[in-house]
Design a protein around this motif. Structure first.
Motif, PDB file in Angstrom:
ATOM      1  N   LEU A 105       0.946  -1.267  -0.054  1.00 51.33           N
ATOM      2  CA  LEU A 105      -0.008  -0.170   0.071  1.00 51.33           C
ATOM      3  C   LEU A 105       0.804   1.293  -0.046  1.00 51.33           C
ATOM      4  N   ASP A 106       1.871   1.462   0.715  1.00 57.58           N
ATOM      5  CA  ASP A 106       2.913   2.412   0.753  1.00 57.58           C
ATOM      6  C   ASP A 106       3.257   2.618  -0.347  1.00 57.58           C
ATOM      7  N   GLU A 107       3.726   1.866  -1.172  1.00 55.78           N
ATOM      8  CA  GLU A 107       4.438   1.815  -2.522  1.00 55.78           C
ATOM      9  C   GLU A 107       3.389   2.182  -3.407  1.00 55.78           C
TER      10      GLU A 107
ATOM     11  N   ARG B 169       2.903   5.831  -2.801  1.00 57.57           N
ATOM     12  CA  ARG B 169       3.608   6.803  -3.364  1.00 57.57           C
ATOM     13  C   ARG B 169       3.656   7.115  -4.620  1.00 57.57           C
ATOM     14  N   THR B 170       3.325   5.911  -5.618  1.00 60.11           N
ATOM     15  CA  THR B 170       3.102   6.105  -7.081  1.00 60.11           C
ATOM     16  C   THR B 170       1.759   7.015  -7.146  1.00 60.11           C
ATOM     17  N   LEU B 171       0.606   6.988  -6.478  1.00 60.99           N
ATOM     18  CA  LEU B 171      -0.387   7.902  -6.877  1.00 60.99           C
ATOM     19  C   LEU B 171      -0.032   9.259  -6.453  1.00 60.99           C
ATOM     20  N   ILE B 172       0.685   9.409  -5.364  1.00 60.67           N
ATOM     21  CA  ILE B 172       0.838  10.744  -5.134  1.00 60.67           C
ATOM     22  C   ILE B 172       1.766  11.433  -6.243  1.00 60.67           C
TER      23      ILE B 172
ATOM     24  N   HIS C  96      -9.926   9.136  -5.628  1.00 60.45           N
ATOM     25  CA  HIS C  96     -10.921   7.979  -5.295  1.00 60.45           C
ATOM     26  C   HIS C  96     -10.000   6.767  -4.651  1.00 60.45           C
ATOM     27  N   ARG C  97      -8.974   6.328  -5.493  1.00 59.80           N
ATOM     28  CA  ARG C  97      -8.116   5.267  -5.257  1.00 59.80           C
ATOM     29  C   ARG C  97      -7.165   5.477  -3.956  1.00 59.80           C
ATOM     30  N   LEU C  98      -6.616   6.773  -3.854  1.00 60.90           N
ATOM     31  CA  LEU C  98      -6.035   7.177  -2.839  1.00 60.90           C
ATOM     32  C   LEU C  98      -6.723   7.228  -1.422  1.00 60.90           C
ATOM     33  N   HIS C  99      -8.154   7.556  -1.539  1.00 58.65           N
ATOM     34  CA  HIS C  99      -8.839   7.462  -0.246  1.00 58.65           C
ATOM     35  C   HIS C  99      -9.087   6.212   0.102  1.00 58.65           C
TER      36      HIS C  99
END
Length: 599
Positions: free
Chosen positions: A91-93, A96-99, A184-187
């Motif tokens: 999830l963290d990886e 980071r990609t989404l951000i 939405h995916r980040l949330h």
């Protein structure tokens, strides 16, 4: 020789008896299992219980420990903790990609694909142009717009059926997912992350119970890994392993109890068995030291005792201060009184403690021999001054002593190689030992009134040894070119021998540096005591404490590093010790191997 002889064995039995076989073999602790069936998913498996416990203990919020373990399932808790850890990492990886993607897409805004544009064959193309390049936009592009800008760049969206190839800059790859979908995916990721953290906190109530189950879990994981190294065919399994020859009766008894067939044979010359170093007592400290660098080959020899003795001597020569030895002994005694024996530790197990006592004793012996106490020499009237045998400030003497130790060390290494070698290799090793000894004798005879006979003996040994070594090298070559290359290699080893011998001067250099630094701190403290009234006593005491502490730490570091270096580089280079692979007994986690229990 302390390399225990081993035999190769194969156990055969029904598949239903495999678990019992592995359990009893693990309890016996004398097998080095070799793979018969490499299933990577099993072979790569390693005990993960400690990792799971560390993950739970690292939780910033923890529940109260459970008082009852009735509902505790160690395997389930371990699997859940590892699953949560892996998912959190994923999830963290992804987050980071989404951000990063959101940061790139933010200037463009939310541009979902318009079905009408798609129906007409139109597409959106995105470009980041410096302000001065806007004038270079192709004239045929009429549907474009600057959607954002800053002091340097403009973010331009172009509507066109095909990608424009004459744009002043390459296009930006924004992907096919719209900005709102990424948000939405980040949330969703944040929500799942919070759920996993809550699950992790709930599992922390079992930390104490999991800590008490570590050994059992690791033993189970090791048996699972060993099961993956066996082979099963038609209801039968086979397990191949190495074992000490002395353990054969115990293995035969185990096979009889379970109902297994066992086939044994000696290792063929082309096969390299694992090396089980069978050292006991203080010699195991040398084995631990040697294990830092290499494991000797099965058909080589074990230099553990030689490495231990020489390392202790080198360390003491570098430190050479009886006062520092007392400090070391006091610290070791304090630590030893506070230390509790580890679970499963064999009586007299050789760890760092026996070696530490030896190093402190060697430091004290060299300190008494040079009459040095905290960088100061004892006065001649002192009763302990009678123990002084060497003048540590005599450059010439200490340099000669360092070179003498180097010559003896390398000569013994070469003689040990000659003892195990065969044919021309033995003659070559014996020749180089004569070269080293003869060169040392010839060098030490310089400027000595009684050195004519010693010089002649040394030169004779040097010449004869060099002739023997070069002759053996030439005879081992093949063809004219091979023999010429062997002769050249032999000649090149002569300056290497000189360089390796001179390398032992580091013992003198480090010892002299430590003594000089200690003397400098003593002089500085003395000047402070006499030059600063009132607080001079306090300042002088602080200078002595800090200065000698620093010098002690530097001396210990130098003695450890360079004492090991002279053994691992110079000594092993001349000793002919071949590198092997260690014997890794399949045993219970907290139990000593069979060889140590059998004593």
């Amino acid at each position: 020789m302390s390399i225990a002889p081993v035999i190769r064995l194969t156990l055969f039995g029904p598949t239903h008896a495999k678990d019992a076989t592995l359990l009893q073999a693990q309890e016996l602790g004398c097998l080095h299992i070799e793979p018969l069936d490499r299933r990577e998913d099993v072979v790569a498996d390693r005990p993960q219980a400690r990792r799971a416990l560390a993950f739970l203990l690292a939780s910033p919020v923890r529940r109260h420990a459970a008082h009852s373990a009735e509902r505790f399932d160690a395997e389930a808790v371990e699997a859940a903790a590892l699953r949560i850890e892996a998912r959190l990492r994923a999830l963290d990886e992804e987050k980071r990609t989404l951000i990063k993607r959101l940061r790139v897409l933010a200037p463009w805004g939310d541009y979902p694909l318009d079905p009408d544009l798609l129906a007409r064959g139109l597409r959106l193309w995105f470009y980041v142009l410096p302000h001065w390049r806007l004038a270079q936009m192709p004239e045929y592009l009429t549907a474009w717009k600057v959607v954002a800008h800053d002091q340097r760049n403009c973010w331009v969206a172009v509507v066109h059926p095909d990608e424009p190839h004459d744009m002043p800059v390459p296009r930006e790859h924004t992907g096919s997912v719209a900005l709102h979908a990424l948000q939405h995916r980040l949330h969703d990721l944040d929500a799942e992350h919070d759920d996993l953290l809550a699950e992790r906190i709930a599992l922390t109530r079992w930390c104490d119970a999991l800590a008490h189950s570590l050994t059992r879990l690791e033993d189970q994981a090791e048996r699972k890994r060993a099961a993956g190294l066996t082979r099963e065919v038609d209801g039968l399994f086979a397990l191949s392993a190495w074992a000490p020859a002395a353990a054969l009766p115990d293995l035969q008894a185990m096979a009889g109890r379970i109902g297994l067939a066992m086939v044994t044979h000696r290792a063929p010359p082309a096969e390299l068995p694992p090396t089980w170093l069978d050292n006991s007592g203080i010699a195991r400290s040398g084995q631990n030291l040697l294990g830092i660098f290499l494991t000797p080959g099965y058909r080589s020899w074990d230099p553990s005792t030689w490495v231990l003795v020489s390392f202790v001597v080198f360390f003491g020569m570098v430190m050479a201060d009886a006062g520092y030895a007392l400090v070391m002994l006091f610290v070791l005694l304090a630590l030893r009184l506070r230390r509790r024996p580890a679970a499963g530790e064999a009586p007299g197990a050789a760890g760092v403690w026996p070696l530490a006592w030896l190093l402190a004793a060697s430091t004290g012996a060299w300190g008494l021999g040079t009459g040095t106490w905290f960088g100061s020499a004892l006065p001649a009237s002192h009763p302990m001054a009678a123990l002084r045998l060497l003048d540590g400030t005599d450059f010439r003497l200490m340099m000669r002593l360092s070179l003498l130790i180097g010559v003896l060390h390398l000569t013994l290494a070469s003689l040990a190689q000659a003892r195990l070698a065969r044919g021309w290799s033995r003659i070559a090793a014996a020749g180089w030992s004569a070269v080293l000894a003869g060169g040392g004798l010839a060098g030490f005879s310089i400027d000595q009134g009684w050195g004519d006979g010693l010089r002649w003996t040394g030169q004779s040994l040097l010449g004869a040894g060099l002739l023997a070594a070069l002759t053996a090298a030439v005879m081992q070559g093949r063809g004219l070119g091979g023999r010429a290359a062997a002769l050249l290699a032999g000649l090149m080893r002569l300056p290497a021998a000189l360089g390796d011998t001179l390398s032992y001067l580091r013992l003198f250099a480090l010892g002299f540096a430590g003594a000089s630094l200690a003397t400098a701190f003593n002089d500085l403290a003395r000047q402070t005591l006499h030059g600063v009234p009132g607080f001079g006593v306090l300042l002088a005491g602080l200078l002595l404490l800090l200065g000698h502490t620093l010098n002690l730490v530097l001396g210990i570091a130098g003695g450890l590093v360079h004492g090991l270096r002279l053994n691992f580089i110079e000594f092993l280079n001349w000793s002919g010790v071949e590198e092997g692979r260690p014997f890794k007994p399949f045993k219970l986690k907290d139990a000593p191997p069979w060889m140590h229990r059998s004593r």
